[in-house]
Design a protein around this motif. Structure first.
Motif, PDB file in Angstrom:
ATOM      1  N   PHE A 226      46.615 -11.254   2.143  1.00 20.11           N
ATOM      2  CA  PHE A 226      45.078 -10.425   2.051  1.00 20.11           C
ATOM      3  C   PHE A 226      44.352 -11.459   1.356  1.00 20.11           C
ATOM      4  O   PHE A 226      42.820 -11.605   1.671  1.00 20.11           O
ATOM      5  N   SER A 227      44.706 -12.351   0.405  1.00 15.79           N
ATOM      6  CA  SER A 227      43.830 -13.140  -0.342  1.00 15.79           C
ATOM      7  C   SER A 227      43.180 -14.243   0.720  1.00 15.79           C
ATOM      8  O   SER A 227      42.279 -14.925   0.508  1.00 15.79           O
ATOM      9  N   PHE A 228      44.165 -14.732   1.821  1.00 10.60           N
ATOM     10  CA  PHE A 228      43.492 -15.674   2.814  1.00 10.60           C
ATOM     11  C   PHE A 228      42.399 -14.890   3.494  1.00 10.60           C
ATOM     12  O   PHE A 228      41.596 -15.649   3.971  1.00 10.60           O
ATOM     13  N   VAL A 229      42.892 -14.009   3.989  1.00 15.44           N
ATOM     14  CA  VAL A 229      41.852 -13.148   4.727  1.00 15.44           C
ATOM     15  C   VAL A 229      40.574 -12.892   4.113  1.00 15.44           C
ATOM     16  O   VAL A 229      39.592 -13.143   4.721  1.00 15.44           O
ATOM     17  N   TYR A 230      40.669 -12.695   2.636  1.00 14.66           N
ATOM     18  CA  TYR A 230      39.444 -12.497   2.039  1.00 14.66           C
ATOM     19  C   TYR A 230      38.746 -13.737   1.856  1.00 14.66           C
ATOM     20  O   TYR A 230      37.504 -13.714   1.753  1.00 14.66           O
TER      21      TYR A 230
ATOM     22  N   ALA B 155      52.582 -14.787   8.183  1.00 14.63           N
ATOM     23  CA  ALA B 155      51.875 -15.254   9.131  1.00 14.63           C
ATOM     24  C   ALA B 155      51.200 -14.430   9.973  1.00 14.63           C
ATOM     25  O   ALA B 155      50.000 -14.495  10.480  1.00 14.63           O
ATOM     26  N   ASN B 156      52.038 -13.581  10.545  1.00 16.75           N
ATOM     27  CA  ASN B 156      51.449 -12.355  11.289  1.00 16.75           C
ATOM     28  C   ASN B 156      50.312 -11.352  10.787  1.00 16.75           C
ATOM     29  O   ASN B 156      49.717 -11.126  11.387  1.00 16.75           O
ATOM     30  N   THR B 157      50.343 -11.220   9.305  1.00 13.65           N
ATOM     31  CA  THR B 157      49.373 -10.401   8.818  1.00 13.65           C
ATOM     32  C   THR B 157      48.049 -11.163   8.723  1.00 13.65           C
ATOM     33  O   THR B 157      46.835 -10.802   8.928  1.00 13.65           O
TER      34      THR B 157
ATOM     35  N   PRO C 160      47.415  -0.658  11.205  1.00  8.28           N
ATOM     36  CA  PRO C 160      48.010  -0.249   9.991  1.00  8.28           C
ATOM     37  C   PRO C 160      47.714  -1.568   9.086  1.00  8.28           C
ATOM     38  O   PRO C 160      47.713  -1.288   7.718  1.00  8.28           O
ATOM     39  N   TYR C 161      47.481  -2.975   9.677  1.00 12.46           N
ATOM     40  CA  TYR C 161      46.930  -3.861   8.902  1.00 12.46           C
ATOM     41  C   TYR C 161      45.925  -3.899   8.370  1.00 12.46           C
ATOM     42  O   TYR C 161      45.424  -4.036   7.114  1.00 12.46           O
TER      43      TYR C 161
ATOM     44  N   TRP D 217      44.063  -2.950  -0.459  1.00 14.36           N
ATOM     45  CA  TRP D 217      44.211  -3.930  -1.278  1.00 14.36           C
ATOM     46  C   TRP D 217      42.834  -4.494  -1.706  1.00 14.36           C
ATOM     47  O   TRP D 217      42.782  -4.734  -3.055  1.00 14.36           O
ATOM     48  N   LYS D 218      41.993  -4.518  -0.797  1.00 11.30           N
ATOM     49  CA  LYS D 218      40.611  -5.067  -1.159  1.00 11.30           C
ATOM     50  C   LYS D 218      40.035  -3.922  -2.141  1.00 11.30           C
ATOM     51  O   LYS D 218      39.141  -4.402  -3.329  1.00 11.30           O
ATOM     52  N   ASN D 219      40.118  -2.699  -2.047  1.00 10.88           N
ATOM     53  CA  ASN D 219      39.474  -1.719  -2.817  1.00 10.88           C
ATOM     54  C   ASN D 219      40.138  -1.836  -4.302  1.00 10.88           C
ATOM     55  O   ASN D 219      39.311  -1.756  -5.165  1.00 10.88           O
ATOM     56  N   GLU D 220      41.414  -2.052  -4.422  1.00 10.53           N
ATOM     57  CA  GLU D 220      42.031  -2.507  -5.725  1.00 10.53           C
ATOM     58  C   GLU D 220      41.467  -3.750  -6.378  1.00 10.53           C
ATOM     59  O   GLU D 220      41.284  -3.652  -7.574  1.00 10.53           O
ATOM     60  N   LEU D 221      41.164  -4.719  -5.561  1.00 12.39           N
ATOM     61  CA  LEU D 221      40.552  -5.975  -6.095  1.00 12.39           C
ATOM     62  C   LEU D 221      39.101  -5.602  -6.387  1.00 12.39           C
ATOM     63  O   LEU D 221      38.667  -6.079  -7.602  1.00 12.39           O
ATOM     64  N   GLU D 222      38.376  -4.941  -5.704  1.00 10.64           N
ATOM     65  CA  GLU D 222      37.041  -4.811  -6.074  1.00 10.64           C
ATOM     66  C   GLU D 222      37.086  -3.842  -7.461  1.00 10.64           C
ATOM     67  O   GLU D 222      36.188  -4.023  -8.157  1.00 10.64           O
ATOM     68  N   LEU D 223      38.130  -3.048  -7.674  1.00  7.89           N
ATOM     69  CA  LEU D 223      37.944  -2.371  -8.938  1.00  7.89           C
ATOM     70  C   LEU D 223      38.223  -3.225 -10.238  1.00  7.89           C
ATOM     71  O   LEU D 223      37.619  -3.240 -11.102  1.00  7.89           O
ATOM     72  N   VAL D 224      39.118  -4.194  -9.967  1.00 13.27           N
ATOM     73  CA  VAL D 224      39.328  -5.207 -11.000  1.00 13.27           C
ATOM     74  C   VAL D 224      38.178  -5.984 -11.204  1.00 13.27           C
ATOM     75  O   VAL D 224      37.595  -6.265 -12.453  1.00 13.27           O
ATOM     76  N   LEU D 225      37.573  -6.490 -10.046  1.00  8.85           N
ATOM     77  CA  LEU D 225      36.370  -7.365 -10.389  1.00  8.85           C
ATOM     78  C   LEU D 225      35.316  -6.555 -10.908  1.00  8.85           C
ATOM     79  O   LEU D 225      34.357  -7.069 -11.518  1.00  8.85           O
TER      80      LEU D 225
END
Length: 497
Positions: A385-389, A418-420, A475-476, A483-491
């Motif tokens: 997900f960090s790569f996608v971000y 890799a599939n993700t 599902p992805y 995951w992104k919601n959790e990251l944005e909470l931290v940021l």
């Protein structure tokens, strides 16, 4: 007949031989077999002796020749890849004046940040395509301010690959690509960034002569032959920093082509013909190996510190015996890891997060229902997900990916990872079994200008497999959004503090 490729890293030197006629790899050796050391006089500092690089190079060449039973006269050209952003300073005799301040040394951060504000964001973005930040030019300014007696003795500054070429040939020169990685290049005027040198009070005479990235840069001299075991007169045909060279090794030259690396840290290196630098504080922009003003090719480099190091930490601290065991555990868990999220940024400040240091976070863990399989799945997904971000940032900076190519390294050996990435980016990921040293060796042949044959050698010799995006993205997408919601909470919390 063979070409020799060298990859000068901060942990080791790798040397490779490829056949001139076919580009086929004949072997790779590493020196030293254990990691090279670094000198850290203070926290955040990192230095190495340039002479040590040369010593290990000479040992590697000796081993490579012996293993392949070849003589010095059978090597017909040399290509060099090297750790980027390092600073080597020599006097008129070519003797290093101090240890090299290497890429991971952070002493010049404040110097670069101050210059960015004083010169102006607009000027830096349009001319340098970057903030001066902690790059080579800022490190040279640090020497000027803090070691004035050494600065007075400088004849030329060099990047690590320039120094290695000098030891072979007794000739000091550099490339536009190399100068750009040190933030010494003015893209707007297509010349050395004199305005930055003037701002830093750096003598323009310290800049080496400029040669083409592909072509006759210099030749091995008698001393170089005696020390390295390479025949005098052997040409040095190529030189580039490690990330542009990794892209070259994967046949990434044209707009829309992206090289990915999934090692200790992660990298997307995307080629564009656009000099835009909208994300100049989060994305680095360098002249790619085939850059020309008439046909600009810029490599946009997005780095992710918290990548493979996160998975390695789990390997060392969970009750598992191998990455294969971890991947098997993770494969038994559904996409989304049953809500468990791992934020993997525990390897220092993340440039793509505006240099915030948020650490690793493991959230939504239910002690009754979840086990190490969920953690392994969440880790692989979190890194993916960090790569996608990161790709979202690159797309906002004008990148339109057409193909992604990656080396067959740790993370890309994982189908889950890799599939993700492939599914969320909606792009095929081609996997190749190659290295920077092999790429540098093959690149020695590009002085002839035959890029088509170069690409064909990679396709025919190195292609392992291709990961295709899954049609069912739902599902992805859901897992990524969680995951992104959790990251944005931290940021958000970091911003409030």
């Amino acid at each position: 007949m063979y070409y020799l490729g060298l990859d000068i890293g901060s942990s080791s030197i790798k040397a490779a031989l490829v056949e001139v006629a076919t580009g086929k790899s004949m072997g790779v050796v590493q020196e030293p077999e254990q990691e090279m050391g670094m000198f850290a006089q203070k926290n955040g500092w990192a230095e190495q002796k340039p002479e040590d690089w040369w010593l290990h190079i000479c040992k590697a060449i000796t081993r490579l020749k012996k293993q392949n039973n070849i003589s010095r006269t059978q090597i017909k050209g040399i290509g060099i890849s090297y750790q980027m952003h390092g600073l080597v300073l020599v006097d008129k005799a070519g003797t290093p004046l101090r240890k090299s301040i290497i890429w991971c040394d952070s002493r010049a951060v404040e110097i670069g940040n101050k210059a960015f504000h004083e010169i102006g964001e607009e000027t830096c973005a349009t001319s340098l395509l970057n903030s001066p930040a902690n790059f080579t030019a800022s490190k040279l300014k640090w020497v000027k301010d803090n070691e004035p007696e050494i600065y007075k003795k400088i004849y030329k500054f060099m990047l690590p690959g320039d120094y290695v070429a000098y030891r072979f040939s007794n000739t000091i020169n550099t490339t536009i690509s190399g100068l750009s990685e040190g933030i010494f290049w003015d893209f707007k005027n297509d010349t050395v960034a004199n305005f930055l040198l003037e701002h830093y009070g750096i003598d323009k005479g310290l800049v080496p002569d400029i040669v083409e990235t592909f072509g006759l840069q210099s030749v091995v001299d008698a001393k170089g032959e005696a020390e390295s075991g390479i025949d005098a007169g052997t040409p040095i045909f190529y030189r580039a920093g490690d990330q542009p060279n990794n892209a070259l090794s994967l046949n990434v030259f044209n707009p829309g082509e992206v090289a990915a690396t999934g090692g200790t840290s992660g990298v997307f290196y995307a080629v564009t013909d656009n000099l835009s630098s909208k994300e100049s504080t989060r994305v680095n922009n360098f002249a790619h190996v085939n850059y020309k003003k008439s046909t600009p090719r810029i490599g946009k480099l997005l780095n992710i510190n918290g990548a493979g190091i996160q998975y390695r930490w789990l390997l060392n601290n969970l009750a598992v015996s191998s990455y294969e065991d971890m991947n098997t555990l993770a494969s038994n868990i559904k996409v989304g890891a049953d809500g468990v999220c791992l934020i993997p940024f525990g390897n220092g400040a993340e440039r793509m997060l505006n240099n915030k240091e948020i650490g690793t976070r493991l959230v939504n863990l239910n002690l009754n229902n979840h086990h190490k399989g969920h953690i392994c799945r969440a880790a692989l997904e979190g890194i993916a997900f960090s790569f996608v971000y990161g790709m979202e940032i690159l797309k906002s900076d004008g990148i339109k990916p057409k193909v992604i190519r990656a080396g067959n390294d740790n993370l890309f050996r994982s189908e889950i990872f890799a599939n993700t990435v492939a599914t969320l980016i909606e792009q095929e990921i081609e996997i190749y079994n190659t290295t920077g040293a092999i790429g540098a060796a093959r690149a020695a042949g590009l002085h002839k200008g035959d890029f088509e044959s170069f690409g064909k050698a990679i396709t025919e010799n190195d292609h392992v497999m291709t990961f295709m995006p899954f049609k069912d993205k739902a599902p992805y997408l859901e897992a990524y959004q969680n995951w992104k919601n959790e990251l944005e909470l931290v940021l958000g919390k970091e911003n409030r503090e």
